[in-house]
Design a protein around this motif. Structure first.
Motif, PDB file in Angstrom:
ATOM      1  N   TRP A 292      -9.961  10.907 -13.118  1.00  0.00           N
ATOM      2  CA  TRP A 292     -10.740   9.674 -13.213  1.00  0.00           C
ATOM      3  C   TRP A 292     -10.271   8.793 -14.363  1.00  0.00           C
ATOM      4  CZ3 TRP A 292     -16.137   8.940 -10.972  1.00  0.00           C
ATOM      5  CH2 TRP A 292     -16.233   9.610  -9.741  1.00  0.00           C
ATOM      6  N   GLU A 293      -9.653   9.367 -15.372  1.00  0.00           N
ATOM      7  CA  GLU A 293      -9.055   8.569 -16.442  1.00  0.00           C
ATOM      8  C   GLU A 293      -7.966   7.652 -15.878  1.00  0.00           C
ATOM      9  OE1 GLU A 293      -6.975   9.220 -20.844  1.00  0.00           O
ATOM     10  OE2 GLU A 293      -7.224  10.921 -19.477  1.00  0.00           O
ATOM     11  N   PHE A 294      -7.206   8.178 -14.933  1.00  0.00           N
ATOM     12  CA  PHE A 294      -6.195   7.359 -14.263  1.00  0.00           C
ATOM     13  C   PHE A 294      -6.851   6.250 -13.454  1.00  0.00           C
ATOM     14  CE2 PHE A 294      -3.852   6.721 -10.214  1.00  0.00           C
ATOM     15  CZ  PHE A 294      -2.707   6.119 -10.712  1.00  0.00           C
ATOM     16  N   TRP A 295      -7.898   6.584 -12.699  1.00  0.00           N
ATOM     17  CA  TRP A 295      -8.554   5.589 -11.855  1.00  0.00           C
ATOM     18  C   TRP A 295      -9.168   4.461 -12.682  1.00  0.00           C
ATOM     19  CZ3 TRP A 295      -6.912   5.319  -7.303  1.00  0.00           C
ATOM     20  CH2 TRP A 295      -6.659   6.459  -6.516  1.00  0.00           C
ATOM     21  N   GLU A 296      -9.638   4.784 -13.883  1.00  0.00           N
ATOM     22  CA  GLU A 296     -10.187   3.739 -14.748  1.00  0.00           C
ATOM     23  C   GLU A 296      -9.124   2.681 -15.052  1.00  0.00           C
ATOM     24  OE1 GLU A 296     -12.671   3.334 -18.962  1.00  0.00           O
ATOM     25  OE2 GLU A 296     -11.621   5.201 -18.481  1.00  0.00           O
ATOM     26  N   ARG A 297      -7.882   3.132 -15.299  1.00  0.00           N
ATOM     27  CA  ARG A 297      -6.801   2.188 -15.585  1.00  0.00           C
ATOM     28  C   ARG A 297      -6.412   1.414 -14.324  1.00  0.00           C
ATOM     29  NH1 ARG A 297      -2.853   2.728 -19.607  1.00  0.00           N
ATOM     30  NH2 ARG A 297      -4.335   4.234 -20.463  1.00  0.00           N
ATOM     31  N   VAL A 298      -6.402   2.095 -13.180  1.00  0.00           N
ATOM     32  CA  VAL A 298      -6.098   1.401 -11.930  1.00  0.00           C
ATOM     33  C   VAL A 298      -7.093   0.270 -11.702  1.00  0.00           C
ATOM     34  CG1 VAL A 298      -5.927   1.627  -9.426  1.00  0.00           C
ATOM     35  CG2 VAL A 298      -5.052   3.449 -10.889  1.00  0.00           C
ATOM     36  N   ALA A 299      -8.368   0.565 -11.933  1.00  0.00           N
ATOM     37  CA  ALA A 299      -9.402  -0.460 -11.746  1.00  0.00           C
ATOM     38  C   ALA A 299      -9.198  -1.616 -12.715  1.00  0.00           C
ATOM     39  CB  ALA A 299     -10.782   0.166 -11.943  1.00  0.00           C
ATOM     40  N   ALA A 300      -8.806  -1.316 -13.956  1.00  0.00           N
ATOM     41  CA  ALA A 300      -8.584  -2.371 -14.938  1.00  0.00           C
ATOM     42  C   ALA A 300      -7.388  -3.240 -14.564  1.00  0.00           C
ATOM     43  CB  ALA A 300      -8.387  -1.760 -16.323  1.00  0.00           C
ATOM     44  N   LEU A 301      -6.335  -2.622 -14.041  1.00  0.00           N
ATOM     45  CA  LEU A 301      -5.153  -3.371 -13.610  1.00  0.00           C
ATOM     46  C   LEU A 301      -5.375  -4.100 -12.290  1.00  0.00           C
ATOM     47  CD1 LEU A 301      -2.453  -0.684 -14.475  1.00  0.00           C
ATOM     48  CD2 LEU A 301      -2.734  -2.898 -15.615  1.00  0.00           C
ATOM     49  N   ASN A 302      -6.350  -3.600 -11.508  1.00  0.00           N
ATOM     50  CA  ASN A 302      -6.707  -4.194 -10.211  1.00  0.00           C
ATOM     51  C   ASN A 302      -5.509  -4.254  -9.264  1.00  0.00           C
ATOM     52  OD1 ASN A 302      -8.633  -5.227  -8.431  1.00  0.00           O
ATOM     53  ND2 ASN A 302      -8.135  -7.345  -8.943  1.00  0.00           N
ATOM     54  N   VAL A 303      -4.835  -3.104  -9.125  1.00  0.00           N
ATOM     55  CA  VAL A 303      -3.712  -2.988  -8.184  1.00  0.00           C
ATOM     56  C   VAL A 303      -4.034  -1.872  -7.185  1.00  0.00           C
ATOM     57  CG1 VAL A 303      -1.960  -3.855  -9.781  1.00  0.00           C
ATOM     58  CG2 VAL A 303      -2.493  -1.393  -9.744  1.00  0.00           C
ATOM     59  N   PRO A 304      -3.479  -1.940  -5.983  1.00  0.00           N
ATOM     60  CA  PRO A 304      -3.758  -0.906  -4.980  1.00  0.00           C
ATOM     61  C   PRO A 304      -2.952   0.363  -5.203  1.00  0.00           C
ATOM     62  CG  PRO A 304      -2.385  -2.625  -4.046  1.00  0.00           C
ATOM     63  CD  PRO A 304      -2.710  -3.068  -5.428  1.00  0.00           C
ATOM     64  N   VAL A 305      -3.471   1.443  -4.650  1.00  0.00           N
ATOM     65  CA  VAL A 305      -2.780   2.736  -4.641  1.00  0.00           C
ATOM     66  C   VAL A 305      -2.596   3.165  -3.195  1.00  0.00           C
ATOM     67  CG1 VAL A 305      -2.976   5.195  -5.187  1.00  0.00           C
ATOM     68  CG2 VAL A 305      -3.584   3.482  -6.902  1.00  0.00           C
ATOM     69  N   TYR A 306      -1.357   3.473  -2.846  1.00  0.00           N
ATOM     70  CA  TYR A 306      -1.036   3.961  -1.497  1.00  0.00           C
ATOM     71  C   TYR A 306      -1.118   5.483  -1.537  1.00  0.00           C
ATOM     72  CZ  TYR A 306       1.182   3.327   3.109  1.00  0.00           C
ATOM     73  OH  TYR A 306       1.442   3.259   4.453  1.00  0.00           O
ATOM     74  N   LEU A 307      -2.037   6.057  -0.757  1.00  0.00           N
ATOM     75  CA  LEU A 307      -2.150   7.511  -0.651  1.00  0.00           C
ATOM     76  C   LEU A 307      -1.245   7.973   0.476  1.00  0.00           C
ATOM     77  CD1 LEU A 307      -3.329  10.236  -1.366  1.00  0.00           C
ATOM     78  CD2 LEU A 307      -5.328   9.691   0.045  1.00  0.00           C
ATOM     79  N   HIS A 308      -0.098   8.503   0.091  1.00  0.00           N
ATOM     80  CA  HIS A 308       0.909   8.922   1.066  1.00  0.00           C
ATOM     81  C   HIS A 308       0.747  10.404   1.360  1.00  0.00           C
ATOM     82  CE1 HIS A 308       4.931  10.086   2.576  1.00  0.00           C
ATOM     83  NE2 HIS A 308       4.887   8.887   3.139  1.00  0.00           N
ATOM     84  N   PRO A 309       1.089  10.845   2.579  1.00  0.00           N
ATOM     85  CA  PRO A 309       0.915  12.255   2.931  1.00  0.00           C
ATOM     86  C   PRO A 309       1.813  13.209   2.149  1.00  0.00           C
ATOM     87  CG  PRO A 309       1.061  10.911   4.900  1.00  0.00           C
ATOM     88  CD  PRO A 309       1.442  10.038   3.750  1.00  0.00           C
ATOM     89  N   ARG A 310       1.371  14.443   2.178  1.00  0.00           N
ATOM     90  CA  ARG A 310       2.160  15.560   1.673  1.00  0.00           C
ATOM     91  C   ARG A 310       1.810  16.782   2.508  1.00  0.00           C
ATOM     92  NH1 ARG A 310       2.275  18.183  -4.407  1.00  0.00           N
ATOM     93  NH2 ARG A 310       3.933  19.666  -3.912  1.00  0.00           N
ATOM     94  N   GLU A 311       2.743  17.700   2.636  1.00  0.00           N
ATOM     95  CA  GLU A 311       2.470  18.907   3.413  1.00  0.00           C
ATOM     96  C   GLU A 311       1.359  19.727   2.752  1.00  0.00           C
ATOM     97  OE1 GLU A 311       6.166  20.963   3.669  1.00  0.00           O
ATOM     98  OE2 GLU A 311       7.074  19.500   5.037  1.00  0.00           O
ATOM     99  N   PRO A 312       0.566  20.449   3.541  1.00  0.00           N
ATOM    100  CA  PRO A 312      -0.473  21.283   2.957  1.00  0.00           C
ATOM    101  C   PRO A 312       0.116  22.368   2.065  1.00  0.00           C
ATOM    102  CG  PRO A 312      -0.210  21.750   5.304  1.00  0.00           C
ATOM    103  CD  PRO A 312       0.589  20.532   5.015  1.00  0.00           C
ATOM    104  N   LEU A 313      -0.702  22.898   1.178  1.00  0.00           N
ATOM    105  CA  LEU A 313      -0.270  23.975   0.289  1.00  0.00           C
ATOM    106  C   LEU A 313       0.280  25.152   1.100  1.00  0.00           C
ATOM    107  CD1 LEU A 313      -3.256  24.007  -2.203  1.00  0.00           C
ATOM    108  CD2 LEU A 313      -0.890  23.441  -2.782  1.00  0.00           C
TER     109      LEU A 313
END
Length: 331
Positions: free
Chosen positions: A153-174
Motif C-alpha cells: 500500500w505504500e507503493f499505491w499511495e505514490r501511484v495515487a499521488a502521481l495519478n498514473v495508471p498501472v497495467y496488471l499483466h498476467p503471470r503464470e500461477p505459482l
C-alpha cells in the motif's frame, strides 16, 4: 482505422535476456514461434514497419513478463528495474519519440523503492505509468506477495499521488498451484492460466478496500479483462448471498462499482467481437482500449479484426485512439 494507439506491447533488453532461461516457454509454446517472438522483442525497426502497415501511430511499450517480479534478491530486483527503465528509454523511446512511450518496470520486493522508481521514471523519462507482472516472489520461487497486501500500500499511495495508471499483466500461477495443469503444460500460461491468475488478482484488489482509500487509482487489464466482464455479475451475486460469511474483504462498495470506476480493459490478444460487445455492455465504451499484445500476437490480426468489427465508427475511434489519449493525457 488509422491513428490507432496500442498499449500491451512488449519489449526486451540485453539485461533482461541475460537473466532468463526461455527453454520452458519454447517447449510449451513452440520453438519456432518463440524464436520469432524473441527476435521481435528486441527489434524496433520491424515493430515500426508493422505499425505503419496496420494504421498504428503510437505504441506504449513494456518489459516482457516476468520482469522484475520473479527476481529473488531485492537489491538485484531494484537495480534491474532502474537499469531496465534506462535501457527501454535509450533503445526504443529516445530513438523514436513520436512512435513509442513506455510503462515503467518496478520492483515490488521493496514497495518504497518501487514507488521511488516509478516517480523517477515518470518525471525523468516521461513514462506513462507502470506495468506489473502479477505477484512478486518474496524469498523463493514458490512464495507470492500480491498487490492488495499491506506492504504494497505504500507503493499505491505514490501511484495515487502521481495519478498514473498501472497495467496488471498476467503471470503464470505459482509452481505449487499448478496441479490442475499437470499433463497439459500448454494451459499454464497465456492459453488459460494467465486469465485465471490475473482475474483473481484483480478481484483481490477490488475486495481489499484499496480503491476506497485511493479512489483515483486506475488499473488496466488486458485480454478483455481476463473474463471478468462475463463473470463479475455472478461473483457479485454470490458475494451478496454469502455476505455473513468469512473472508469477504474490506471493500465498502460492490465489485461492479470498482470495475466500472477504477478499471480499463484492452483488446490485447482477444480479438472476438461478441466478447468485445459484452465487455462494452459491462464497463462502457469509454473504458475499452485497443491493443495487440505484440510480438506474442500479430498487429495485422489485431488490426484486421478491429478495423472491420461491427461497432459504430464513434466507438471505433474511442477504443482505437480517443480513450487512450484521454487516459494518458496525450496530445
Amino acid at each position: 482505422m488509422k491513428g490507432k494507439i496500442v498499449l500491451e506491447e512488449h519489449v526486451s533488453t540485453e539485461l533482461n535476456n541475460s537473466l532468463w532461461d526461455a527453454s520452458g516457454e519454447a517447449t510449451r509454446n513452440g520453438r519456432v514461434y518463440m524464436a520469432d517472438v524473441e527476435r521481435r522483442l528486441l527489434d524496433s525497426d520491424q515493430r515500426i514497419a508493422d505499425m505503419d502497415r496496420n494504421g498504428i501511430d503510437l505504441a506504449i511499450l513494456s518489459l516482457t513478463s516476468p520482469g522484475a517480479q520473479s527476481l529473488l534478491d531485492p537489491r538485484q530486483a531494484i537495480a534491474f528495474a532502474q537499469r531496465t527503465n534506462e535501457q527501454v528509454t535509450e533503445q526504443f523511446v529516445a530513438r523514436h519519440p513520436q512512435r513509442f512511450k513506455a510503462f515503467a518496470t518496478v520492483a515490488l520486493q521493496s514497495p518504497r523503492a518501487a514507488a521511488d522508481e516509478l516517480e523517477r521514471a515518470v518525471k525523468d523519462y516521461g513514462m506513462v505509468g507502470a506495468l506489473i507482472n502479477g505477484y512478486t516472489n518474496i524469498g523463493n520461487a514458490d512464495t507470492a506477495q500480491y498487490l492488495d497486501e499491506p506492504p504494497v500500500w505504500e507503493f499505491w499511495e505514490r501511484v495515487a499521488a502521481l495519478n498514473v495508471p498501472v497495467y496488471l499483466h498476467p503471470r503464470e500461477p505459482l509452481p505449487s498451484q499448478r496441479r490442475i495443469y499437470e499433463g497439459y503444460p500448454s494451459l499454464v500460461g497465456s492459453a488459460w492460466g494467465f486469465a485465471h491468475e490475473t482475474a483473481t488478482h484483480a478481484i483481490r484488489l477490488m475486495l481489499s478496500g484499496l480503491f476506497d482509500r485511493y479512489p483515483n487509482l486506475t488499473l488496466i487489464l488486458g485480454h478483455l479483462a481476463e473474463g471478468l466482464p462475463l463473470m463479475l455479475p455472478r461473483l457479485e451475486h454470490r458475494l451478496h448471498m454469502q455476505r455473513e460469511g468469512e473472508g469477504l474483504g474490506n471493500a465498502k462498495k460492490t465489485v461492479s462499482h470498482y470495475f466500472s470506476n477504477n478499471f480499463y480493459l484492452t483488446t490485447a490478444g482477444h480479438f472476438h467481437t461478441k466478447g468485445l460487445l459484452d465487455s462494452i455492455s459491462e464497463i462502457g465504451v469509454d473504458r475499452v482500449l485497443f491493443s495487440a499484445d505484440y510480438p506474442y500476437e500479430s498487429m495485422a490480426t489485431a488490426s484486421n479484426w478491429f478495423d472491420e468489427t461491427l461497432i459504430s465508427e464513434n466507438d471505433r475511434e474511442k477504443i482505437g485512439r480517443g480513450n487512450a489519449l484521454r487516459l494518458f493525457g496525450l496530445k
